[in-house]
Write a protein that holds these residues in place. Structure first.
Motif, PDB file in Angstrom:
ATOM      1  N   CYS A   1       0.849  -1.194   0.000  1.00  0.00           N
ATOM      2  CA  CYS A   1       0.000   0.000   0.000  1.00  0.00           C
ATOM      3  C   CYS A   1       0.888   1.250   0.000  1.00  0.00           C
TER       4      CYS A   1
ATOM      5  N   ASN B   1      -0.024   4.114   0.809  1.00  0.00           N
ATOM      6  CA  ASN B   1      -0.452   5.014   1.877  1.00  0.00           C
ATOM      7  C   ASN B   1       0.123   4.602   3.233  1.00  0.00           C
ATOM      8  N   CYS B   2      -0.052   3.318   3.629  1.00  0.00           N
ATOM      9  CA  CYS B   2       0.383   2.911   4.966  1.00  0.00           C
ATOM     10  C   CYS B   2       1.488   1.858   4.945  1.00  0.00           C
TER      11      CYS B   2
ATOM     12  N   CYS C   1      -6.148  -1.206  -0.224  1.00  0.00           N
ATOM     13  CA  CYS C   1      -5.522  -1.674   1.003  1.00  0.00           C
ATOM     14  C   CYS C   1      -6.597  -2.163   1.966  1.00  0.00           C
TER      15      CYS C   1
ATOM     16  N   CYS D   1      -5.835   0.227   5.603  1.00  0.00           N
ATOM     17  CA  CYS D   1      -6.253   1.631   5.682  1.00  0.00           C
ATOM     18  C   CYS D   1      -7.356   1.957   4.668  1.00  0.00           C
TER      19      CYS D   1
HETATM   20 ZN   LIG Z   1      -2.864   1.046   3.480  1.00  0.00          ZN
END
Ligand SMILES: [Zn+2]
Lengths: 251, 167
Positions: free
Chosen positions: B128, B130-131, B153, B156
């Motif tokens: 992911c 993002n996280c 994901c 998140c």
């Molecule tokens: Zn994520």
């Protein structure tokens, strides 16, 4: 070897991509959901991009047409050499997937063999295309399995599509005069030799999708020689509309 | 047959080439993307060989116009030639390019076998953007452009693009 044979041979391959690309393009904004809509138009884009490479090559030595756009937009119905399969309408999603899968299996085999051609440009195009086509085949094969082995309704519709499209499959393996000439010259692929392998692969997946493999009879053909089904005129009127209405317009 | 995969780029032209970006992924320059196969100067004319990522990629026309415009700024004329062979591969994206891509929010291509597993939904390996979790799933094999697939994901819930491996 006459240049006309090479020209016709290239168009025979390219027109399939153009017409199928056009058919898939009709689905832009009309796919059953966002993801499939995007997938189908992405495949359309790949096919039209491939068409451009072929037409640019053909235009480079054509005496009649100077550019890729001339070849795409200025020919008459009888001059298009695509197989009947790719011009069949987007009746429902089962037909879209069935048509795509039946073409993708053939297309992959053709590109695989065309990598061995003596013609450098065709070889470069084939090496580029095969990467894209293997992705198309994965998509259409996955959906065919999902619909065939899905709900009662999706199964029935997928079977209906396969039954309806089956009669167009044999044409893929019929040889035209230009193909014969190009095979002899070491440029063309002998598609007639791919036939058994094709039906074996398709049958395997249809079985996996719990679908019946139709009998191999009552085949029809003509597209490769320029005799198209009743759907073709409608495709051309849309495809050629801008060039016919505003001749020589450019983007 | 062995093919020379190392592009022939004249060092003096690199500063200008670095100003031309992929219109769809503006953090990547044409050099990061590996689409410039040759860039040389001959008798005052810059000759560039550009290779498409995907056959129908509309960004190629834009890149070629942008190359002409970028060199025009330094008073140089450019001839761009589109070449198909050898076919572009995601291996040609530079390491720096892959890092920039991830920061931008697009997961960089995995190597071929891992890519197949990820796209078939067999293994959770795409990270992911993002996280950083690898607990992600495939939403669609095709994404916003020909070169990408869509993932989400599970941790998140962020949806993100994955740049597909092309070899
Ligand atoms: Zn994520």
């Amino acid at each position: 070897m006459a240049n006309t044979d090479l020209y016709n041979y290239i168009l025979g391959i390219a027109d399939n991509s153009l017409i199928l690309g056009q058919r898939l393009g009709e689905l832009c904004g009309h796919g059953p959901n966002l993801e499939t809509d995007i997938a189908l138009t992405n495949i359309s884009l790949d096919l039209i991009g491939q068409t451009r490479s072929y037409y640019q090559y053909a235009a480079s030595f054509s005496e009649e047409y100077k550019t890729e756009d001339d070849i795409a937009f200025l020919r008459l119905e009888r001059e298009y050499r695509n197989v009947l399969l790719v011009e069949q309408p987007n009746t429902h999603f089962g037909f879209v997937i069935g048509r795509q899968y039946l073409f993708d299996v053939y297309h992959y085999m053709l590109m695989d063999e065309l990598q061995n051609t003596k013609d450098d440009t065709l070889q470069a195009i084939a090496r580029k295309c095969i990467k894209e086509v293997s992705y198309h085949k994965r998509f259409s094969g996955d959906w065919l399995k999902r619909l065939g082995d899905g709900t009662e309704e999706s199964h029935q519709k997928m079977q209906e599509a396969i039954n309806g499209l089956w009669r167009f499959t044999n044409e893929l393996f019929e040889l035209t005069e230009s193909e014969d000439a190009m095979i002899k010259a070491g440029i063309g692929v002998d598609v007639s030799k791919m036939k058994e392998h094709y039906y074996a692969e398709v049958s395997l997946l249809l079985n996996e999708a719990t679908l019946q493999v139709p009998e191999r009879k009552n085949f029809t053909s003509g597209g490769k020689k320029g005799t198209h089904t009743e759907h073709f005129g409608y495709i051309l009127s849309e495809l050629q509309y801008m060039q016919r209405t505003f001749p020589n317009m450019t983007w | 047959m062995t093919i020379d995969l190392q592009p022939n780029i004249d060092r003096a032209l690199i500063p200008v080439l670095e100003t031309v970006a992929d219109p769809e992924i503006p953090v990547l320059t044409v050099l990061d993307l590996g689409v410039i196969r040759e860039a040389i100067e001959e008798q005052g004319i810059v000759k560039i060989k550009l290779t498409p990522t995907y056959s129908g990629c509309p960004a190629m026309d834009v890149m070629s116009q942008d190359l002409v415009a970028a060199f025009a700024k330094v008073g140089k004329e450019v001839e761009v030639e589109l070449v198909l062979a050898p076919a572009w591969s995601t291996d040609w994206i530079s390491e720096k390019g892959k890092q920039k891509m991830e920061v931008y929010g697009i997961a960089a291509p995995l190597e071929e076998t891992a890519d197949k597993e990820a796209l078939l939904g067999n293994k959770k390996i795409v990270k992911c953007t993002n996280c950083g979790s690898r607990n992600t799933r495939l939403i669609s094999q095709f994404g916003s452009t020909a070169c990408k697939a869509l993932f989400q994901c599970n941790e998140c819930l962020e949806p993100f693009d994955y740049f597909k491996c092309l070899k």
